[in-house]
Design a protein around this motif. Sequence first.
Motif, PDB file in Angstrom:
ATOM      1  N   HIS A   1      34.646  65.578  50.757  1.00 15.28           N
ATOM      2  CA  HIS A   1      35.674  64.592  51.116  1.00 15.28           C
ATOM      3  C   HIS A   1      35.270  63.179  50.704  1.00 15.28           C
TER       4      HIS A   1
ATOM      5  N   ARG B   1      31.292  69.931  53.177  1.00 12.19           N
ATOM      6  CA  ARG B   1      32.674  69.433  53.310  1.00 12.19           C
ATOM      7  C   ARG B   1      32.689  67.909  53.400  1.00 12.19           C
ATOM      8  N   LYS B   2      31.716  67.373  54.120  1.00 13.54           N
ATOM      9  CA  LYS B   2      31.624  65.919  54.249  1.00 13.54           C
ATOM     10  C   LYS B   2      31.396  65.286  52.883  1.00 13.54           C
TER      11      LYS B   2
ATOM     12  N   ARG C   1      40.074  66.919  47.222  1.00 15.06           N
ATOM     13  CA  ARG C   1      40.969  67.505  48.223  1.00 15.06           C
ATOM     14  C   ARG C   1      40.781  69.015  48.263  1.00 15.06           C
ATOM     15  N   GLU C   2      40.745  69.544  49.453  1.00 15.69           N
ATOM     16  CA  GLU C   2      40.570  70.986  49.618  1.00 15.69           C
ATOM     17  C   GLU C   2      41.867  71.716  49.286  1.00 15.69           C
TER      18      GLU C   2
END
Length: 503
Positions: free
Chosen positions: A195, A191-192, A200-201
């Motif tokens: 980002h 996730r890091k 964008r999730e």
Amino acid sequence: MYTNGQVGDTLKMHMKIIKCFTGHQYDVALSAHHVLPSLLKNWNFKTDVNNIVVILKKLIVDAHDAVSQVLVKVLKKCNSLDQLKFYLQLVQALKLEKIDINPTVAEHILNGLRSKEPSPILKEIESLICQFEGTSIESSAIPHPRDMNLPELENHLIQLESKGMETRGVLRLLINEHCRCGNIERVLELRKSFHSKGYRESAGMKTSLMHAYIMNDHLDDALSLYSSIKEQHPNFKIDEFKIVDLACLLIKSQQFTRALEILKYEAQFRRIQGGPQLVKNCWKLLGACEDEMELQKLFSMLIQLKYCTPSNIILGPLVKIHLKKENLDKAVSVYKECVTNYKCTPLQLELLSAVVRAEKLDLMQEVLNYSAQVHGSESMVVPCIASFAQNGLYKILGKFLLEVSAISKEEMEKRCERWVYENNLLALETLAKACQPLRSNVIDKPVLYTSIMKIHSINNDCEAAVSFYRELVRNEIEIPKNVSNELLQLVQRCKYELPQELA
């Protein structure tokens, strides 16, 4: 001759000028250095593909990789099926004009295609890219990331990053896969990275992450993502099982009121589907309740909001909560309510076993009487036998067997199979001991003896198997062929030497 300065900075102007001179005695030379940035900046997926091909043919004179640059960068702009259709038309037009791209770029494009959601259009584009002269067919043999396992995805990510290629699709797949496996630490790392690259999730990714946090008891993180979805994607419907699982974690964390609020909130804005796929989740949710009043309130809400419907599974926790506290009177009382209100018999055998162990025959009779209202009197014989056998009460069981008029052979065989599956040797041996003096037509003894030998075989317990066989011989019991076969297979598998008298 017209220069690049005369051509201008917009895509429209490029096309106008080229159209004016195409097919005439004049020729137009274009500089890729000036035109490409403008072409890509003003890219329009509704533009006539043929006009773009005309420009690209002119640019090839100045820069051989112009087509490659356009194909790679335009692919990144494709975010819908319509845009991919346009991209397909562009590739088809280039192919028709016999404009080639080099193998390295082709592989780059193929990897870019594989990072997108699969569709028939993508397959068609892949097929065309692989047809360009010099394109390596091996690149097309690389499996799509969606078909890769976890180690393959991790390796693919390393390869893409080393080449400076698009990684969004692979990162998304990796995050989802690690979520599914519960690898929270790796999820946080990915996730890091996700980002940091400006991605964008999506709402779908967030729900997968939320559920991974739920499954690993990270309540605060799960609630944070839940709030984010509600704020940023208000129209997105979170899977019902994820909502129920979130409520379950809240209840385990002593946040009963918050759990009810979320269940109510979700039901306000959509029709809850419920169904068989949600039964296990609702059962776990109910089982998480340790307070009788809260459990009843939660059960009523789940039924009212249609998360589930009454069944033996769903009603089980209502009886179980009292069995855990050894409050048999209350457990039987709730059981009777389930029979009366829903025609269900939750935890019938477990309840029977509990009252038999406690030697509360009056409660046992109540359970049997109410169960008979649903299943009939005859169908209660085998559960009653099972409750005695599982508690090792062979004397009471023997008396019971003398009094029953008929025992379902099929149901008894199923019960023996279940005991074998559960490795419940006590129940089988108790029944064997109780029915030893009885006629064979009361209980199918060959099935019973075979089941006992199967458990010894499953456990690779040669000593116990031989001892059991000797006991049958000593009691002059006719030994079923299946029992002998099971014993022989066991000793051969374990290379056990049979005693001489049995060899």
